[in-house]
Each structure stands twice: as structure tokens, then as C-alpha cells.
Scaffold this motif. Structure first.
Motif, mmCIF file in Angstrom:
data_model
loop_
_atom_site.group_PDB
_atom_site.id
_atom_site.type_symbol
_atom_site.label_atom_id
_atom_site.label_comp_id
_atom_site.label_asym_id
_atom_site.label_seq_id
_atom_site.Cartn_x
_atom_site.Cartn_y
_atom_site.Cartn_z
ATOM 1 N N ASP A 399 -27.926 5.713 -20.873
ATOM 2 C CA ASP A 399 -26.657 4.999 -20.780
ATOM 3 C C ASP A 399 -26.761 4.007 -19.636
ATOM 4 O O ASP A 399 -26.868 4.389 -18.470
ATOM 5 C CB ASP A 399 -25.523 5.996 -20.542
ATOM 6 N N ALA A 400 -26.723 2.707 -19.956
ATOM 7 C CA ALA A 400 -27.066 1.682 -18.970
ATOM 8 C C ALA A 400 -25.875 0.916 -18.417
ATOM 9 O O ALA A 400 -26.071 -0.036 -17.651
ATOM 10 C CB ALA A 400 -28.063 0.700 -19.600
ATOM 11 N N THR A 401 -24.663 1.296 -18.752
ATOM 12 C CA THR A 401 -23.505 0.481 -18.372
ATOM 13 C C THR A 401 -23.369 0.323 -16.859
ATOM 14 O O THR A 401 -23.149 -0.782 -16.351
ATOM 15 C CB THR A 401 -22.222 1.092 -18.957
ATOM 16 N N PHE A 402 -23.486 1.420 -16.128
ATOM 17 C CA PHE A 402 -23.351 1.374 -14.670
ATOM 18 C C PHE A 402 -24.333 0.377 -14.063
ATOM 19 O O PHE A 402 -23.955 -0.502 -13.269
ATOM 20 C CB PHE A 402 -23.579 2.781 -14.096
ATOM 21 N N GLU A 403 -25.595 0.501 -14.436
ATOM 22 C CA GLU A 403 -26.616 -0.374 -13.866
ATOM 23 C C GLU A 403 -26.440 -1.813 -14.333
ATOM 24 O O GLU A 403 -26.594 -2.762 -13.544
ATOM 25 C CB GLU A 403 -28.013 0.127 -14.247
ATOM 26 N N ALA A 404 -26.119 -2.014 -15.618
ATOM 27 C CA ALA A 404 -25.986 -3.376 -16.140
ATOM 28 C C ALA A 404 -24.896 -4.135 -15.403
ATOM 29 O O ALA A 404 -25.065 -5.313 -15.056
ATOM 30 C CB ALA A 404 -25.684 -3.339 -17.637
ATOM 31 N N ILE A 405 -23.792 -3.490 -15.121
ATOM 32 C CA ILE A 405 -22.683 -4.181 -14.467
ATOM 33 C C ILE A 405 -23.005 -4.475 -13.007
ATOM 34 O O ILE A 405 -22.903 -5.614 -12.540
ATOM 35 C CB ILE A 405 -21.387 -3.361 -14.581
ATOM 36 N N ARG A 406 -23.416 -3.444 -12.269
ATOM 37 C CA ARG A 406 -23.604 -3.695 -10.833
ATOM 38 C C ARG A 406 -24.795 -4.623 -10.576
ATOM 39 O O ARG A 406 -24.802 -5.371 -9.603
ATOM 40 C CB ARG A 406 -23.748 -2.394 -10.060
ATOM 41 N N CYS A 407 -25.787 -4.603 -11.459
ATOM 42 C CA CYS A 407 -26.965 -5.459 -11.250
ATOM 43 C C CYS A 407 -26.754 -6.884 -11.745
ATOM 44 O O CYS A 407 -27.367 -7.816 -11.213
ATOM 45 C CB CYS A 407 -28.181 -4.866 -11.950
ATOM 46 N N GLN A 408 -25.919 -7.074 -12.739
ATOM 47 C CA GLN A 408 -25.748 -8.394 -13.334
ATOM 48 C C GLN A 408 -24.585 -9.175 -12.758
ATOM 49 O O GLN A 408 -24.353 -10.322 -13.136
ATOM 50 C CB GLN A 408 -25.585 -8.273 -14.857
ATOM 51 N N ASP A 409 -23.841 -8.588 -11.839
ATOM 52 C CA ASP A 409 -22.692 -9.271 -11.250
ATOM 53 C C ASP A 409 -23.075 -10.198 -10.106
ATOM 54 O O ASP A 409 -22.212 -10.825 -9.494
ATOM 55 C CB ASP A 409 -21.664 -8.241 -10.756
ATOM 56 N N GLY A 410 -24.335 -10.288 -9.778
ATOM 57 C CA GLY A 410 -24.821 -11.121 -8.684
ATOM 58 C C GLY A 410 -26.204 -10.645 -8.297
ATOM 59 O O GLY A 410 -26.499 -9.444 -8.389
ATOM 60 N N GLN A 411 -27.051 -11.548 -7.880
ATOM 61 C CA GLN A 411 -28.453 -11.215 -7.641
ATOM 62 C C GLN A 411 -28.672 -10.357 -6.402
ATOM 63 O O GLN A 411 -28.321 -10.749 -5.294
ATOM 64 C CB GLN A 411 -29.271 -12.496 -7.514
ATOM 65 N N TRP A 412 -29.261 -9.174 -6.611
ATOM 66 C CA TRP A 412 -29.655 -8.301 -5.502
ATOM 67 C C TRP A 412 -31.016 -8.740 -4.970
ATOM 68 O O TRP A 412 -31.753 -9.478 -5.621
ATOM 69 C CB TRP A 412 -29.747 -6.851 -5.975
ATOM 70 N N ASN A 413 -31.336 -8.254 -3.793
ATOM 71 C CA ASN A 413 -32.636 -8.537 -3.186
ATOM 72 C C ASN A 413 -33.747 -8.014 -4.106
ATOM 73 O O ASN A 413 -33.744 -6.847 -4.505
ATOM 74 C CB ASN A 413 -32.721 -7.863 -1.812
ATOM 75 N N GLN A 414 -34.714 -8.873 -4.436
ATOM 76 C CA GLN A 414 -35.797 -8.506 -5.348
ATOM 77 C C GLN A 414 -37.110 -8.210 -4.613
ATOM 78 O O GLN A 414 -38.146 -8.009 -5.254
ATOM 79 C CB GLN A 414 -36.033 -9.653 -6.341
ATOM 80 N N ASN A 415 -37.072 -8.181 -3.300
ATOM 81 C CA ASN A 415 -38.271 -7.927 -2.506
ATOM 82 C C ASN A 415 -38.429 -6.416 -2.311
ATOM 83 O O ASN A 415 -37.648 -5.790 -1.593
ATOM 84 C CB ASN A 415 -38.153 -8.632 -1.154
ATOM 85 N N LEU A 416 -39.437 -5.828 -2.927
ATOM 86 C CA LEU A 416 -39.613 -4.379 -2.849
ATOM 87 C C LEU A 416 -39.967 -3.919 -1.445
ATOM 88 O O LEU A 416 -39.677 -2.772 -1.074
ATOM 89 C CB LEU A 416 -40.682 -3.931 -3.840
ATOM 90 N N HIS A 417 -40.567 -4.789 -0.640
ATOM 91 C CA HIS A 417 -40.825 -4.430 0.757
ATOM 92 C C HIS A 417 -39.509 -4.219 1.503
ATOM 93 O O HIS A 417 -39.403 -3.331 2.369
ATOM 94 C CB HIS A 417 -41.646 -5.529 1.444
ATOM 95 N N TYR A 418 -38.513 -5.025 1.161
ATOM 96 C CA TYR A 418 -37.197 -4.845 1.775
ATOM 97 C C TYR A 418 -36.653 -3.458 1.463
ATOM 98 O O TYR A 418 -36.117 -2.772 2.348
ATOM 99 C CB TYR A 418 -36.224 -5.913 1.276
ATOM 100 N N TRP A 419 -36.777 -3.037 0.213
ATOM 101 C CA TRP A 419 -36.216 -1.749 -0.179
ATOM 102 C C TRP A 419 -37.003 -0.594 0.434
ATOM 103 O O TRP A 419 -36.431 0.470 0.736
ATOM 104 C CB TRP A 419 -36.147 -1.638 -1.706
ATOM 105 N N ASN A 420 -38.285 -0.752 0.642
ATOM 106 C CA ASN A 420 -39.046 0.281 1.352
ATOM 107 C C ASN A 420 -38.527 0.433 2.778
ATOM 108 O O ASN A 420 -38.378 1.551 3.294
ATOM 109 C CB ASN A 420 -40.533 -0.083 1.372
ATOM 110 N N TYR A 421 -38.251 -0.703 3.411
ATOM 111 C CA TYR A 421 -37.683 -0.661 4.754
ATOM 112 C C TYR A 421 -36.298 -0.018 4.727
ATOM 113 O O TYR A 421 -35.941 0.779 5.604
ATOM 114 C CB TYR A 421 -37.592 -2.075 5.331
ATOM 115 N N TRP A 422 -35.505 -0.369 3.730
ATOM 116 C CA TRP A 422 -34.143 0.163 3.591
ATOM 117 C C TRP A 422 -34.166 1.685 3.496
ATOM 118 O O TRP A 422 -33.388 2.376 4.167
ATOM 119 C CB TRP A 422 -33.513 -0.458 2.345
ATOM 120 N N LEU A 423 -35.069 2.214 2.677
ATOM 121 C CA LEU A 423 -35.163 3.673 2.524
ATOM 122 C C LEU A 423 -35.630 4.328 3.820
ATOM 123 O O LEU A 423 -35.117 5.387 4.211
ATOM 124 C CB LEU A 423 -36.120 4.010 1.379
#
Length: 590
Positions: A399-423
Motif C-alpha cells: 500500500d503506497a499511498t502514504f509514501e506517494a503523497i509525502r514524497c511527491q508533494d515536494g522534492q526531498w533530499n536525494q543525497n544518500l550521504h546526507y541520510w547516512n549522516y541524518w541516521l
């Protein structure tokens, strides 16, 4: 205080196309009139609506019986263009709508008020009758309208499939899920932008010149999008427990969420336990309770994760369940070595929970529901383990509704190094909730969508309501929203943590909201500060977190108490705090 249910406001245990279409310009909409959904819809504007008895899947039978006492309750499925950018292409989506007819006839009737409970992906269909019961004074002037947004519930759903890659790399798996979802021709139309147009078309089909709106959680984002696109169609609007609508995406809201959960745990729940040492026997110092929790493994251990997911986090959304949450924390601390299968361990810890004094029937029902959810989660985990790993080339559907809405409402950071730092940062600064977190699918999801900026000349006057320690939509995000939206006034509730406030049943909170919906008048000052009601079993409201100053709560995300608690975790994991920590076998570092 908090009646009925809060389902769909946010995922408690979770953390919140190809190219998305852009229906409205990202710049101010002041240069043009509101879009005319009646004209855009063409022949669909003349469709015959067949109203019928409502069904509310997933809602308790007793609650449904109460709903059916609401005057004029009826449901229907209406057809809307699949793509409001190209409504003439012939493709449609079904939207399930509920209506009530509680407003008095004549001049006192103010029209309709749509309601959305959040998510994204929460079913709003029950919230027509629910709001009529929750706010009877307003129901005498408004007919409340519930609806399942596109992709949700009884409206046209969104499910996505992908071929499981031959790789154990989480990035490869996540990319495969996103790519598979983008291949579904429906996916790119499941957005807040499209839903805002659906809302206005519901207004058209119901024959109303304007609509009012009450949105909770993600519903505040949806309301802001609607008000920015259709400012002249807004009568009254309440944004309750607001996301950060000052930003162009939902990314900041989800960035704040794990941190504000850590904050409520340390600043409110543990002090509550400390004040009730006679019940929970964990001592009178919140920091010592935290030390015990972390020495036992905290959320780094499966049992701790399970009980936080299904007992503690839900109580953070509704603090009337704090006794249940406190009993869960105390039971996990005391049950340092439960034995047997995971299910047997749950049975043992829940049995211990039920021995604590002061639990109400409502608390016990909450615990029973949490227990079933935990057992279901274990069963799912065991089914996955039985398959060893999902075979490569197997097709998975989700069921993809949650992800489709929050991801398609505006561009999130696409740099995976950023997300490694975030975690990595969360493991240090939000260690209570960090074990639940992972790189979001939005990090792999491209979009060109963006919310239109509100125009200062046309944006309607509205209200924002926010609690200080909200664990889902951080106070900082609500404050940013109130400051960014033209003509917005904010009501802050100091020392409160619940998510979703109105009706709160205090004059300070409810009176200005009710008066606004009745008259259109907002408070004279931009910021109004209110005091929280006492927590269950207490007759005093205790000061926690920050300070109420000039109508706003002044609070840090990492408060001194949270900073001290984070140091406890770091010291325990490094083995430097106590000899016992050295013997615990915990990892040597973060």
C-alpha cells in the motif's frame, strides 16, 4: 477529554513519478482567480449522486452505532478527474464521501465543513459524523463532511508492485520499490495537490459557494494547500497539530518527528512516572528511570521496541493513556529476562502491566488493543523469517499511498550521504526513537511538485492549534506555520503532548476556535497561550519542557533534560558509566 478515535493521524511505529504533474504555479496565485473545478470537471459536474447508508471499515461497532445517531448521515461515491491537469482525458477516480445534516435551517447555517484526520493516508470518511458528535455547538451551524482522499480507504486505492532485487543492500531494495511504484499509472496522481482539487469539487457537487475545514496533522498540510490554491473558497479553517507548512516539502516535519518523540518521553512521560513512584516503583528521579530503561536495553532490544511501538508511542498521541504507557515502561524495566518465544514474552510483560494500580477500563482496553497489535507484528515478523529472505525476482505488493503523497508533494533530499549522516545524528541526539528510523523512500523519489505560495492579499484568516510536546508534529513546525501563513493566529497549549487538540474542553482553547467558526473573528493577538489540563490521576498541571512567553512556548528541541538523558545512553553504550554497564554486553560505541 479526547473522544472517539484518532486513527490515521500519523503512523505510530513508523517513522511520516515518474515526474509528478504540477497543477498550479509555485509562485503566488494572486495573478489569477481560483481554479474553476466545476468547469474543469465538465460533465462530471452534473453527475447524479446516490446517497446510501454508510459503512466504516475498521471502526469499532459501538462507535459506528453512535455515528448512526447523527442527523442526515449518508455516504456516496463521487467521480472526479484522475488528473485535474488534464481532466478531459476520460480517466476518473472514485472518492467516498460522508455527509451530515445537523445544521439548523435558515440564516444560522454557515455551510459545510470538511474534515481530514491526517496520515497521509488516514481515512477521513468517519470524521463527518465524528466531528458532529465531538463539536455539537458547531454542528448546529455546520454540516460536517468526511471523505477518504484519493488512494485511501473506500476511495480508489493505490497499491504498488515491484520485483524483488537480488541484493541485500537496503538502497537497492528501496530504489526498486520506488521504481516499481512509478510504473503504476495511478501513482503520480496521488498527491495533496490533486486532493485539494477533489475537495473543491466536493464543495461544487454539494452546491456550496464556500467550504470550511478542520484538518489534523497532515490534514493541516492539505488545508494549507487548499487555502493557497482556492483562497476565495475558504469560509473558516482550523489547522490543528500543524506540520511545518513554511517549507516547500514535508521533509522538515519528518526530520523533527523523531526528536520531538524523544523530547516527550524524557520531558513528560518519565516525570509522570517519577511523580507516581507509589504505582510504578521506579523511583522519583526521571533520570534514574531513564538509566534503568537504557540498562535493560531500551529500544535497542526487540521487547523494548515492541512495547514502545504499540503502547508508549500511541499514548504520546493521546496523553489520557499515560498510565498505560507508564505501566509498559515499568514492566519492560522489571522484565529484564522474559523467557520463551517473542509472543510468550509479550504475554508475560502485558500480564505485569495489568498489575499496576490505577488503570481505568479505558486504559485496559488500550492495553488489550496494543497487545493484539504487538502479537500481530510478531506473527508478521515470523512469516517473513520463515521465508528466510524474499526470493529474488518475486513480486511484492504494498500500500503506497502514504509514501506517494509525502514524497511527491515536494522534492526531498536525494543525497544518500546526507541520510547516512541524518541516521547517525539520531543515534546521538534522539537515541530513544533512533532504532525505528531508516532512510525514507522519499530519498529515492523524484518529483517536481511544489505547494503554491500563499498570497498575502488573498490568503484567508485561519487558526493554528498546537501542543508544546506533540510527538508527531513538533511545536517548532506549528510555530513556523503560524508565522509563515498570512493572517494566521495561533493557540499554544503549554505542558500538553497530545496530538490533535480540538475540542480540548477548556475555555482557553475551545472558545476562540468556536467563536471564530461562528463569527469569523480571530483573537486580537497573533499568539494565545493556554494551560494544559492535568494528566490522568492528577489534579495539578506540572510545568515541563519550555516556558510560555507572550503566547508562545519557548522550548529547545534538545532540552537540558534530553541532553542529560542522551549522555546517559552514550555512557552506557561506551561502558564508562558503571561496572554493570561493562558487563551488559552492549555495543562499545554508537
Amino acid at each position: 477529554m479526547r473522544k472517539y478515535f484518532r486513527g490515521g493521524m500519523a503512523a505510530v511505529a513508523g517513522v511520516l513519478v515518474a515526474t509528478s504533474v504540477v497543477l498550479t504555479p509555485t509562485a503566488s496565485a494572486a495573478a489569477q482567480a481560483d481554479p474553476d473545478t466545476q468547469a474543469l470537471a465538465g460533465a462530471l459536474a452534473k453527475q447524479k449522486i446516490t446517497w446510501e447508508e454508510c459503512a466504516f471499515p475498521g471502526v469499532a461497532e459501538e462507535t459506528v452505532k453512535q455515528f448512526k445517531t447523527v442527523k442526515g448521515l449518508a455516504c456516496a461515491t463521487v467521480q472526479v478527474p484522475r488528473d485535474w491537469h488534464d481532466p478531459a482525458d476520460g480517466n476518473t477516480i472514485g472518492i467516498r464521501v460522508s455527509k451530515t445534516q445537523t445544521a439548523f435551517k435558515g440564516t444560522s447555517r454557515q455551510g459545510i465543513a470538511l474534515v481530514n484526520p491526517g496520515g497521509p493516508g488516514g481515512s477521513g470518511l468517519p470524521w463527518g459524523p465524528a466531528m458532529a458528535l465531538r463539536a455539537p455547538v458547531l454542528a448546529s451551524q455546520y454540516d460536517f463532511i468526511g471523505f477518504d482522499p484519493r488512494g485511501v480507504g473506500l476511495s480508489t486505492p493505490l497499491t504498488c508492485s515491484y520485483t524483488v532485487p537480488d541484493s541485500t543492500d537496503a538502497n537497492v531494495l528501496n530504489k526498486a520499490k520506488v521504481d516499481g511504484c512509478l510504473e503504476n499509472p495511478l501513482t503520480r496522481f496521488i498527491t495533496t495537490e490533486q486532493t485539494a482539487y477533489d475537495m473543491d469539487f466536493i464543495r461544487v457537487l454539494l452546491g456550496e459557494k464556500k467550504t470550511s475545514y478542520i484538518g489534523y496533522s497532515y490534514g493541516t498540510w492539505l488545508g494549507t494547500w487548499y487555502a493557497s490554491t482556492f483562497p476565495s473558497k475558504v469560509h473558516r479553517m482550523l489547522l490543528d497539530s500543524a506540520v511545518d507548512a513554511s517549507q516547500s516539502t514535508l521533509e522538515n516535519t519528518w526530520d523533527l518527528q523523531p526528536r520531538t518523540r524523544d523530547r516527550q518521553f524524557q520531558e513528560a512521560l518519565l516525570p509522570f512516572m517519577a511523580r507516581h513512584d507509589d504505582k510504578y516503583g521506579q523511583g522519583t528521579d526521571p533520570m534514574e528511570i531513564r538509566r534503568k530503561w537504557e540498562k535493560g536495553g531500551g529500544t535497542r532490544e526487540f521487547v523494548g521496541q515492541l512495547f514502545v511501538a504499540w503502547f508508549v508511542l500511541p499514548a504520546m498521541y493521546d496523553t489520557s493513556q499515560y498510565h498505560a504507557a507508564a505501566s509498559a515502561v515499568a514492566s519492560v524495566i522489571d522484565a529484564t529476562n522474559p523467557v520463551g518465544t517473542d509472543s510468550e514474552k509479550v504475554e508475560q510483560v502485558v500480564a505485569k502491566m495489568l498489575t499496576y494500580p490505577g488503570l481505568t477500563d479505558d486504559n485496559k482496553a488500550f492495553i488489550a488493543k496494543g497487545k493484539q497489535n504487538a502479537l500481530n507484528a510478531i506473527a508478521k515478523k515470523e512469516r517473513v523469517a520463515a521465508k528466510s529472505t524474499t526470493a529474488a525476482a518475486e513480486v511484492e505488493t504494498w500500500d503506497a499511498t502514504f509514501e506517494a503523497i509525502r514524497c511527491q508533494d515536494g522534492q526531498w533530499n536525494q543525497n544518500l550521504h546526507y541520510w547516512n549522516y541524518w541516521l547517525a545524528d539520531l543515534t546521538v541526539n534522539a537515541p530513544f526513537i533512533a532504532p525505528f528510523m531508516e532512510t525514507p523512500l522519499c530519498a529515492y523519489w523524484p518529483t517536481t511538485n511544489s505547494m503554491p505560495k500563499p498570497d498575502k492579499k488573498t490568503f484567508p484568516r485561519l487558526l493554528v492549534a498546537q501542543s508544546e510536546l506533540d510527538a508527531a508534529t513538533a511545536y517548532e513546525g506549528g510555530l513556523a506555520t503560524a508565522k509563515a501563513l498570512p493572517n494566521a493566529k495561533m493557540i499554544s497549549v503549554d505542558n500538553e503532548g497530545s496530538h490533535g487538540l480540538f475540542p480540548y474542553n477548556t475555555d482557553c482553547v475551545d472558545d476562540p476556535i468556536t467563536f471564530y467558526f461562528q463569527t469569523g473573528a480571530t483573537p486580537r493577538k497573533q499568539f494565545t497561550g493556554c494551560q494544559a489540563v492535568p494528566l490522568p490521576g492528577e489534579d495539578t498541571t506540572f510545568d515541563v519542557g519550555g516556558k510560555l512567553t507572550n503566547g508562545k512556548v519557548k522550548i529547545k528541541m534538545i532540552t537540558p533534560a534530553v541532553k542529560q538523558a542522551n549522555k546517559i545512553v552514550k555512557d552506557l553504550l561506551s561502558g564508562s558509566a558503571t561496572a554493570q554497564a561493562d558487563e551488559s554486553g552492549m555495543p562499545a560505541n554508537l
